[in-house]
Design a protein around this motif. Structure first.
Motif, PDB file in Angstrom:
ATOM      1  N   LEU A  83       0.852  -1.191   0.000  1.00 21.13           N
ATOM      2  CA  LEU A  83       0.000   0.000   0.000  1.00 21.13           C
ATOM      3  C   LEU A  83       0.891   1.245   0.000  1.00 21.13           C
ATOM      4  CD1 LEU A  83      -2.764  -1.023   2.576  1.00 21.13           C
ATOM      5  CD2 LEU A  83      -2.856  -1.137   0.083  1.00 21.13           C
ATOM      6  N   LYS A  84       1.021   1.837  -1.172  1.00 19.70           N
ATOM      7  CA  LYS A  84       1.819   3.052  -1.324  1.00 19.70           C
ATOM      8  C   LYS A  84       1.016   4.067  -2.126  1.00 19.70           C
ATOM      9  CE  LYS A  84       6.272   0.606  -1.441  1.00 19.70           C
ATOM     10  NZ  LYS A  84       7.465   0.298  -2.272  1.00 19.70           N
ATOM     11  N   LYS A  85       1.407   5.309  -2.042  1.00 18.32           N
ATOM     12  CA  LYS A  85       0.732   6.343  -2.825  1.00 18.32           C
ATOM     13  C   LYS A  85       0.825   6.040  -4.321  1.00 18.32           C
ATOM     14  CE  LYS A  85       1.068  10.237   0.386  1.00 18.32           C
ATOM     15  NZ  LYS A  85       1.604  11.609   0.609  1.00 18.32           N
ATOM     16  N   SER A  86       1.947   5.454  -4.706  1.00 15.50           N
ATOM     17  CA  SER A  86       2.140   5.132  -6.120  1.00 15.50           C
ATOM     18  C   SER A  86       1.191   4.027  -6.592  1.00 15.50           C
ATOM     19  CB  SER A  86       3.587   4.706  -6.368  1.00 15.50           C
ATOM     20  OG  SER A  86       3.925   3.592  -5.557  1.00 15.50           O
ATOM     21  N   LYS A  87       0.592   3.277  -5.640  1.00 10.92           N
ATOM     22  CA  LYS A  87      -0.302   2.169  -5.983  1.00 10.92           C
ATOM     23  C   LYS A  87      -1.774   2.582  -5.994  1.00 10.92           C
ATOM     24  CE  LYS A  87       3.060  -1.021  -5.607  1.00 10.92           C
ATOM     25  NZ  LYS A  87       3.510  -1.889  -6.703  1.00 10.92           N
ATOM     26  N   LEU A  88      -2.092   3.795  -5.542  1.00 11.72           N
ATOM     27  CA  LEU A  88      -3.487   4.201  -5.409  1.00 11.72           C
ATOM     28  C   LEU A  88      -4.231   4.142  -6.740  1.00 11.72           C
ATOM     29  CD1 LEU A  88      -3.295   7.189  -2.882  1.00 11.72           C
ATOM     30  CD2 LEU A  88      -4.086   4.851  -2.469  1.00 11.72           C
ATOM     31  N   LEU A 246      -8.309 -10.498   3.845  1.00 11.88           N
ATOM     32  CA  LEU A 246      -7.599  -9.525   3.012  1.00 11.88           C
ATOM     33  C   LEU A 246      -7.014  -8.401   3.864  1.00 11.88           C
ATOM     34  CD1 LEU A 246      -6.875  -8.488   0.145  1.00 11.88           C
ATOM     35  CD2 LEU A 246      -9.035  -7.226   0.181  1.00 11.88           C
ATOM     36  N   VAL A 247      -7.809  -7.870   4.793  1.00 10.45           N
ATOM     37  CA  VAL A 247      -7.345  -6.776   5.652  1.00 10.45           C
ATOM     38  C   VAL A 247      -6.181  -7.238   6.515  1.00 10.45           C
ATOM     39  CG1 VAL A 247      -7.970  -5.301   7.610  1.00 10.45           C
ATOM     40  CG2 VAL A 247      -9.524  -5.523   5.662  1.00 10.45           C
ATOM     41  N   LEU A 252      -0.493  -6.901   7.855  1.00  7.85           N
ATOM     42  CA  LEU A 252       0.752  -7.600   8.165  1.00  7.85           C
ATOM     43  C   LEU A 252       1.865  -7.224   7.190  1.00  7.85           C
ATOM     44  CD1 LEU A 252       2.231  -9.696   9.894  1.00  7.85           C
ATOM     45  CD2 LEU A 252       1.316 -11.489   8.404  1.00  7.85           C
ATOM     46  N   GLU A 253       1.558  -7.178   5.906  1.00  5.38           N
ATOM     47  CA  GLU A 253       2.571  -6.854   4.903  1.00  5.38           C
ATOM     48  C   GLU A 253       2.971  -5.377   4.963  1.00  5.38           C
ATOM     49  OE1 GLU A 253       5.214  -7.024   1.718  1.00  5.38           O
ATOM     50  OE2 GLU A 253       4.391  -8.593   3.027  1.00  5.38           O
ATOM     51  N   ASN A 254       2.015  -4.511   5.294  1.00  3.83           N
ATOM     52  CA  ASN A 254       2.276  -3.063   5.340  1.00  3.83           C
ATOM     53  C   ASN A 254       2.247  -2.558   6.785  1.00  3.83           C
ATOM     54  OD1 ASN A 254       1.972  -2.291   2.237  1.00  3.83           O
ATOM     55  ND2 ASN A 254       0.342  -3.736   2.739  1.00  3.83           N
ATOM     56  N   ARG A 255       2.856  -3.315   7.675  1.00  2.00           N
ATOM     57  CA  ARG A 255       2.797  -3.046   9.123  1.00  2.00           C
ATOM     58  C   ARG A 255       3.404  -1.691   9.500  1.00  2.00           C
ATOM     59  NH1 ARG A 255       5.987  -6.708   7.299  1.00  2.00           N
ATOM     60  NH2 ARG A 255       8.215  -6.667   7.680  1.00  2.00           N
ATOM     61  N   LEU A 267       5.245  -2.481  17.951  1.00  2.00           N
ATOM     62  CA  LEU A 267       5.689  -3.360  16.878  1.00  2.00           C
ATOM     63  C   LEU A 267       7.153  -3.739  17.069  1.00  2.00           C
ATOM     64  CD1 LEU A 267       5.068  -4.663  14.052  1.00  2.00           C
ATOM     65  CD2 LEU A 267       5.989  -2.560  13.043  1.00  2.00           C
ATOM     66  N   HIS A 268       7.427  -5.042  17.162  1.00  2.00           N
ATOM     67  CA  HIS A 268       8.797  -5.545  17.207  1.00  2.00           C
ATOM     68  C   HIS A 268       9.155  -5.995  15.791  1.00  2.00           C
ATOM     69  CE1 HIS A 268       7.952  -6.624  21.711  1.00  2.00           C
ATOM     70  NE2 HIS A 268       8.009  -5.317  21.486  1.00  2.00           N
ATOM     71  N   GLU A 269       9.667  -5.080  15.024  1.00  2.00           N
ATOM     72  CA  GLU A 269       9.852  -5.278  13.590  1.00  2.00           C
ATOM     73  C   GLU A 269      10.708  -6.500  13.271  1.00  2.00           C
ATOM     74  OE1 GLU A 269       9.963  -4.980   9.449  1.00  2.00           O
ATOM     75  OE2 GLU A 269       8.539  -4.356  10.980  1.00  2.00           O
ATOM     76  N   GLU A 270      11.776  -6.692  14.018  1.00  2.00           N
ATOM     77  CA  GLU A 270      12.674  -7.816  13.745  1.00  2.00           C
ATOM     78  C   GLU A 270      11.958  -9.146  13.932  1.00  2.00           C
ATOM     79  OE1 GLU A 270      15.815  -9.672  12.332  1.00  2.00           O
ATOM     80  OE2 GLU A 270      15.643  -7.490  12.448  1.00  2.00           O
ATOM     81  N   ASN A 271      11.160  -9.262  15.002  1.00  2.00           N
ATOM     82  CA  ASN A 271      10.413 -10.497  15.261  1.00  2.00           C
ATOM     83  C   ASN A 271       9.379 -10.760  14.168  1.00  2.00           C
ATOM     84  OD1 ASN A 271      11.846 -10.735  17.600  1.00  2.00           O
ATOM     85  ND2 ASN A 271      10.197 -10.091  18.957  1.00  2.00           N
ATOM     86  N   VAL A 272       8.655  -9.705  13.796  1.00  2.40           N
ATOM     87  CA  VAL A 272       7.614  -9.856  12.773  1.00  2.40           C
ATOM     88  C   VAL A 272       8.226 -10.225  11.431  1.00  2.40           C
ATOM     89  CG1 VAL A 272       5.765  -8.696  11.512  1.00  2.40           C
ATOM     90  CG2 VAL A 272       6.063  -8.251  13.949  1.00  2.40           C
ATOM     91  N   ARG A 273       9.324  -9.573  11.071  1.00  4.87           N
ATOM     92  CA  ARG A 273       9.969  -9.859   9.791  1.00  4.87           C
ATOM     93  C   ARG A 273      10.435 -11.312   9.731  1.00  4.87           C
ATOM     94  NH1 ARG A 273      14.278  -6.916  10.057  1.00  4.87           N
ATOM     95  NH2 ARG A 273      13.309  -4.953   9.413  1.00  4.87           N
ATOM     96  N   ARG A 274      10.985 -11.799  10.827  1.00  4.62           N
ATOM     97  CA  ARG A 274      11.468 -13.175  10.859  1.00  4.62           C
ATOM     98  C   ARG A 274      10.308 -14.173  10.733  1.00  4.62           C
ATOM     99  NH1 ARG A 274      14.300 -12.521  14.917  1.00  4.62           N
ATOM    100  NH2 ARG A 274      12.883 -13.292  16.539  1.00  4.62           N
ATOM    101  N   VAL A 275       9.212 -13.914  11.422  1.00  9.63           N
ATOM    102  CA  VAL A 275       8.050 -14.790  11.355  1.00  9.63           C
ATOM    103  C   VAL A 275       7.386 -14.714   9.984  1.00  9.63           C
ATOM    104  CG1 VAL A 275       5.719 -15.195  12.265  1.00  9.63           C
ATOM    105  CG2 VAL A 275       7.593 -14.727  13.838  1.00  9.63           C
TER     106      VAL A 275
END
Length: 424
Positions: A83-88, A246-247, A252-255, A267-275
């Motif tokens: 989800l980016k402005k370029s994708k709107l 979907l939400v 999760l992908e655009n956390r 948000l523990h970014e390192e933990n989420v990225r690893r999982v």
């Protein structure tokens, strides 16, 4: 005997998965969708082995596989969408195409059903038309990997949104049949969507915060089990459960987008990225297995008796003509150019089957042949396969012309170089 049968089933399941993997490799080389090959293999296996297929016995397993497969496919797609402005603009265009196509096809096909089948009121015709008007993400998503990124993303968005809108349209219509007044129906629809979105976002935050704190190595299937549980409970309460999946995948992908500001500390970014790396892998693998068995069993369920009926053939021709004519004009208006092969990629599949068999008993009619369902799936998939293969060959052809041109340029340079040397 039971033990031997069990081993035969295990061998059969293993062979089906291996063959499906080979079909995937073939699909990457030729752009022929692997799901078509699976359906054909299922039908051929039934005929060659003389298997008696009992629809009543297989309907429940097929329905369960379809539901789980749908969850996995939508989740897999959501985990690939940024989800980016370029994708709107892309999201708006794909939503517009999905929505316009769904409603045009529904009412266009409903008119055809009333004409060719006869003895139907408009409401019943619309209920039968909705399942056939939905583009199948289950077929689109694994089939468009060979396309360039912008086209692939558009088709993933369009097919996923078509699934969600189609399911919502179908169940909201069926569940509000006894509701009097358009205003009340509209309020029910808006409250359903708003409630589902609010619940989906809340659950997404809660699940991400909770699961990033789990230390156990065994947690990915727990993660998925919770999602399936919420999906099933949501369906029992008549919510748009696919929207929840979907939400969650998008959050999760655009956390980093959703956990901004004061929420970033949760948000523990390192933990989420690893999982997330492992979660994407297990989602993709599980989706492959479930999709394999669903379409293979679907192929086994096919009977050709109701296909070669004149009215069914004419209705299919009428529907396919309207479908692609409308898509052509929509794509022409939106994109002006460079809309091939997208407007040919609109297959019917898993959702069409699930919703077709979810039609309430009071609306089911004996005269309606299942051949229209089978023909719609096969014909739209063939169109998609042709477009993808043609697009692939086109790229090869363009590459060959480019190589020939560059060789001609090099020969010209070599000739000029030799000419200068002779003059000297």
């Amino acid at each position: 005997m039971g033990e031997i049968n069990a081993y035969f089933l295990v061998i059969g399941a293993a062979v089906i998965i291996i063959v499906s993997y080979l079909f995937n490799i073939l699909a990457q080389k030729t752009n022929i969708p692997s799901v078509i090959l699976l359906i054909v293999s299922g039908y051929a296996s039934k005929e060659l082995l003389g298997i008696e297929f009992n629809e009543d016995e297989w309907f429940l397993p097929l329905e369960v596989l379809g539901i789980v497969g749908l969850i996995l496919i939508v989740l897999e797609a959501a985990l690939d969408l940024e989800l980016k402005k370029s994708k709107l603009r892309l999201i708006w265009q794909s939503s517009l195409v999905a929505g316009l196509s769904l409603f045009f096809n529904t009412f266009f096909l409903a008119i055809g059903i009333r004409y060719f089948i006869g003895n139907l009121d408009m409401l019943t015709a619309v209920i039968y038309a909705i399942p056939l008007s939905i583009t199948s993400s289950a077929i689109v998503i694994p089939s468009v990997n060979g396309l360039e990124k912008s086209k692939r993303e558009f088709l993933i968005y369009e097919s996923t949104i078509s699934d969600i809108l189609g399911i919502m349209f179908f169940y909201l219509l069926v569940e509000n049949l006894d509701t009097n007044g358009a205003t009340k129906v509209g309020l029910n629809v808006l409250s359903n969507i708003a409630g589902t979105l609010l619940l989906s976002i809340t659950l997404s935050y809660a699940m991400i915060i909770a699961f990033q704190r789990i230390k156990s190595d065994v947690k990915l299937f727990l993660f998925f089990a919770v999602l399936v549980l919420f999906y099933a409970i949501g369906k029992l309460f008549h919510l748009s459960s696919l929207l929840m999946i979907l939400v969650f995948g998008l959050v999760l992908e655009n956390r980093l987008l959703f956990f901004s500001g004061f929420l970033r500390k949760y948000l523990h970014e390192e933990n989420v990225r690893r999982v997330l790396v492992d979660f994407k892998l297990i989602t993709r693998e599980s989706s492959f297995v479930v999709r394999t068995f669903f379409f293979f069993i679907l192929g086994m369920s096919i009977t050709l008796a109701g296909v070669f009926v004149p009215d069914i053939l004419l209705l299919t021709l009428y529907f396919i003509t309207g479908l692609f004519t409308f898509r052509f004009f929509v794509f022409k208006l939106l994109f002006k150019r460079n809309y091939f092969p997208q407007f040919f990629i609109a297959p019917r599949g898993l959702i069409s089957i699930l919703l077709f068999f979810a039609i309430p008993k009071e609306f089911r009619i004996n005269d309606f042949e299942l051949g229209i369902l089978l023909l719609s799936i096969v014909v739209t998939s063939i169109f998609m396969a042709w477009a993808l293969v043609f697009d692939s060959f086109g790229k090869v052809g363009r590459m060959k012309r480019y190589i020939s041109f560059m060789r001609a340029v090099d020969r010209g340079k070599g000739f000029m170089h030799r000419k200068r040397r002779i003059k000297k």
